[in-house]
Enzyme design. Sequence first.
Site, PDB file in Angstrom:
ATOM      1  N   GLY A  40      43.243  17.732  42.813  1.00 20.24           N
ATOM      2  CA  GLY A  40      44.636  16.005  42.454  1.00 20.24           C
ATOM      3  C   GLY A  40      45.370  16.309  42.595  1.00 20.24           C
ATOM      4  O   GLY A  40      45.490  17.578  42.027  1.00 20.24           O
ATOM      5  N   TYR A 149      29.265  18.926  51.723  1.00 21.79           N
ATOM      6  CA  TYR A 149      29.465  17.984  51.676  1.00 21.79           C
ATOM      7  C   TYR A 149      29.179  17.089  51.908  1.00 21.79           C
ATOM      8  O   TYR A 149      28.667  15.400  51.204  1.00 21.79           O
ATOM      9  CB  TYR A 149      30.610  17.243  52.494  1.00 21.79           C
ATOM     10  CG  TYR A 149      32.316  15.874  52.678  1.00 21.79           C
ATOM     11  CD1 TYR A 149      32.454  15.571  51.052  1.00 21.79           C
ATOM     12  CD2 TYR A 149      31.857  15.657  53.050  1.00 21.79           C
ATOM     13  CE1 TYR A 149      32.806  14.619  51.035  1.00 21.79           C
ATOM     14  CE2 TYR A 149      33.375  13.918  53.732  1.00 21.79           C
ATOM     15  CZ  TYR A 149      33.198  13.572  51.724  1.00 21.79           C
ATOM     16  OH  TYR A 149      34.019  12.728  51.674  1.00 21.79           O
TER      17      TYR A 149
END
Length: 328
Positions: A40, A149
């Site tokens: 982020g 993932y």
Amino acid sequence: MANRKRVLITGAAGFLGSHLCDRFIKEDYHVIAMDNLITGDLRNIEHLFKLENFEFYHHDVSKFVYVPGELHYILHFASPASPIDYLKIPIQTLKVGSLGTHNLLGLARSKKARMLIASTSEVYGDPNVNPQPEEYWGNVNPIGPRGVYDEAKRFQEAITMAYHTFHGLETRIVRIFNTYGPRMRLNDGRVLPAFIGQALRGESLTMFGDGSQTRSFCYVDDLVEGIYRLLFSDYALPVNIGNPDEITIRQFGEEIIKLTGTDQKLVSLPLPVDDPKQRRPDITKAKSILGWEPKISRSEGLKITYEYFKSLPEKEILHKDFTYYNKQ
Ligand code: UDP
């Protein structure tokens, strides 16, 4: 104001998390944003820091999560989300989807909050059916490069449903298909920022394989609207949110060449292992349950996104390395 509803958004400094923060601020919620800033970027939410109904915790949700006070909603959007991330930070990818989800479900339970988790079309793996309805169980390689993932997200769905059925927790599961828009990381390796970045630097566009694989791209504002509606629906089973307008990666590259006016061409590079050959959401459920369907066409959305990438500082456009890599 004391009577604002309070929402915790994890992955708040990321692409989707930051757009969700904007939406909940707009709806006059008290937003508690959380991010460990590995992928982020605080610049995505910088404009919110001055607001009294916004706060930020620099925290990794794979570790015990504590938030003081009431909590009404939790949106779990923390996760690396591009194939390059999975290769570079596979363990964190597994942990945030599994341990992180477990921590947040525990928090939701103790606060009696409703929890929405960000799942993904990757739970369908390299699908044998097209488009993919929610009932399709998928075709996933657990030990391939995407396994960290895909399996974390499948576990995330399983544990969320278990908390729902066993503990009676209010939960929502959104399966997100390829989404794009401003605040994507220019260097995250995903096809759209990769192509636009290459066009802006005057490089060839790197098409993997022969470009016959398909994807269906949803503009971020449409996605956020779908998630917002799902959160406030009473539907606990997974719902696909995505744009069914399917396109081959070759056609997509050609659209980017046209949009950017670059004189560069597509070059073919080897197709990554387990790269899904086709992907398109069946959005029958989203339409009937949420009254939702995407409104923004690819040509409209791509124009906005191109303007965003063009407006970035030149040194960022020229810098090709993966910026988060030093932050670990
Ligand atoms: N892709 C490509 N060139 C790139 C990056 C990606 O041709 O520089 C292809 C990739 O092989 C895949 C599609 O574009 O078939 C979408 O890739 P992305 O990483 O954006 O997301 P995915 O949907 O595979 O998770």
